[in-house]
Design a protein around this motif. Sequence first.
Motif, short mmCIF file in Angstrom:
data_model
loop_
_atom_site.label_atom_id
_atom_site.label_comp_id
_atom_site.label_asym_id
_atom_site.label_seq_id
_atom_site.Cartn_x
_atom_site.Cartn_y
_atom_site.Cartn_z
N THR A 182 -7.50 9.48 6.11
CA THR A 182 -7.07 9.05 4.80
C THR A 182 -6.69 10.29 3.99
OG1 THR A 182 -7.59 7.64 2.90
CG2 THR A 182 -9.36 9.02 3.77
N ILE A 204 -4.97 4.73 -1.22
CA ILE A 204 -3.74 4.43 -0.48
C ILE A 204 -3.64 2.94 -0.18
CG2 ILE A 204 -3.15 6.69 0.46
CD1 ILE A 204 -4.76 6.17 2.85
N VAL A 262 -0.02 4.49 -5.65
CA VAL A 262 -0.70 4.19 -4.39
C VAL A 262 0.30 4.23 -3.24
CG1 VAL A 262 -2.02 2.45 -3.13
CG2 VAL A 262 -2.45 2.82 -5.57
N ARG A 263 1.46 3.67 -3.46
CA ARG A 263 2.51 3.70 -2.43
C ARG A 263 2.91 5.13 -2.12
NH1 ARG A 263 5.73 0.61 -4.77
NH2 ARG A 263 7.20 2.09 -5.68
N ASN A 285 1.04 7.78 -2.34
CA ASN A 285 -0.03 8.37 -1.55
C ASN A 285 0.08 7.95 -0.09
OD1 ASN A 285 -1.21 9.66 -3.73
ND2 ASN A 285 -2.70 8.04 -4.12
N ARG A 286 0.31 6.68 0.14
CA ARG A 286 0.40 6.18 1.51
C ARG A 286 1.57 6.82 2.25
NH1 ARG A 286 -0.07 -0.12 3.20
NH2 ARG A 286 -2.04 0.19 2.11
N LEU A 301 0.90 10.43 3.24
CA LEU A 301 0.08 10.50 4.45
C LEU A 301 0.93 10.28 5.69
CD1 LEU A 301 -2.70 10.71 5.81
CD2 LEU A 301 -2.95 8.23 5.45
N TRP A 309 -3.83 3.75 8.37
CA TRP A 309 -4.74 4.91 8.47
C TRP A 309 -4.83 5.43 9.90
CZ3 TRP A 309 -6.33 -0.09 7.37
CH2 TRP A 309 -7.03 -0.75 8.38
#
Length: 245
Positions: free
Chosen positions: A149, A160, A186-187, A189-190, A193, A210
Motif C-alpha cells: 500500500t 487508496i 484517493v484515486r 493515490n491508487r 501506486l 494492492w
Amino acid sequence: MSESSRRFLPAAHCTPEIAEEGIAMSDPRVVAVRVADCGEPLVSLRDDDRFLIDERKATTTEAFVMIRSGLVDQLWAAEKYLRERDHRLRVLECYRPPAQQSQYFQKEMSRLSSEHPDMTADQLIELAGRYVSPPWVAPHSCGGAVDVTLASLDGTELDIGYRINATPKRPGETSFLDAHTLPEDVRANRMLLLAAMAHGGWVPHWYESWHFEIGTRFAALMTDLDNSVYGVIADPHAESLRLND
C-alpha cells in the motif's frame, strides 16, 4: 535479478496492460501456463532497511516478508520511484506458505458455497479465485507476489480506497478499472501506486489493486509469455515448525 527471471519483465518497465475483463487466478488460461522455475531462493526483506514492513500480516516464522531474491531490485525500483515523489511503500505480505493459502481458499469456498448453494464446484472455484488464489497456482506461494500500500515519507498509510482483504469485496473499491468511482485524492493515490509498481516491472491484478506479481503464471499470461519462472515452493520454516510441535 537472474537472467531467467529478468526475461519475464515487461519491456522497458512499461505499464502493464490491465485487462478489460476480470481474470481470476482460477481461470483456465492461468492454470494452463507452463512453469519453468528458475530456482531463485527466498530472501527476507526484514534484513533490508530500505523497505517499510507493515506488521498486520506478521507471522511467527517471518515467512510473510520473504520474496524471491531476484525481485528485491524490482521492489526497490518501485520504492525509489515513490521516494522521488515524496511517498513510499508499505509492504504487507510477500511469500505465503501453501498450507496457509489452502486454508484461505477453503474458507472462501465454504463462504461462497453457503451464499450460493446452487453453484457447481467449478463455478465456486472460479468465483473464489477472483480474490483468493487456488493453492495450486497461488502467486504468493511462489514468492513472486507482493501486497503493498502507499505511505507518506514518514510511513503513515494513505487512503487508496479499500480496506485490504476486506470481505466481501466490491469491484468499485478494489479494482484499478473502477478507480473513477473514488474521490479525486484517493484515486490519485491508487494510480500513483500503480505507476510506481509498473515502473518496477510489476504486473497488477484486476480484482485487487494492492496486489502485484512478477514471474508467476498470472503475470506470464498478462505479458504474453509462454511460461512462468516461479512455481509454488514449500514453506522454508515447515520443518522447524514440526520439530517444535
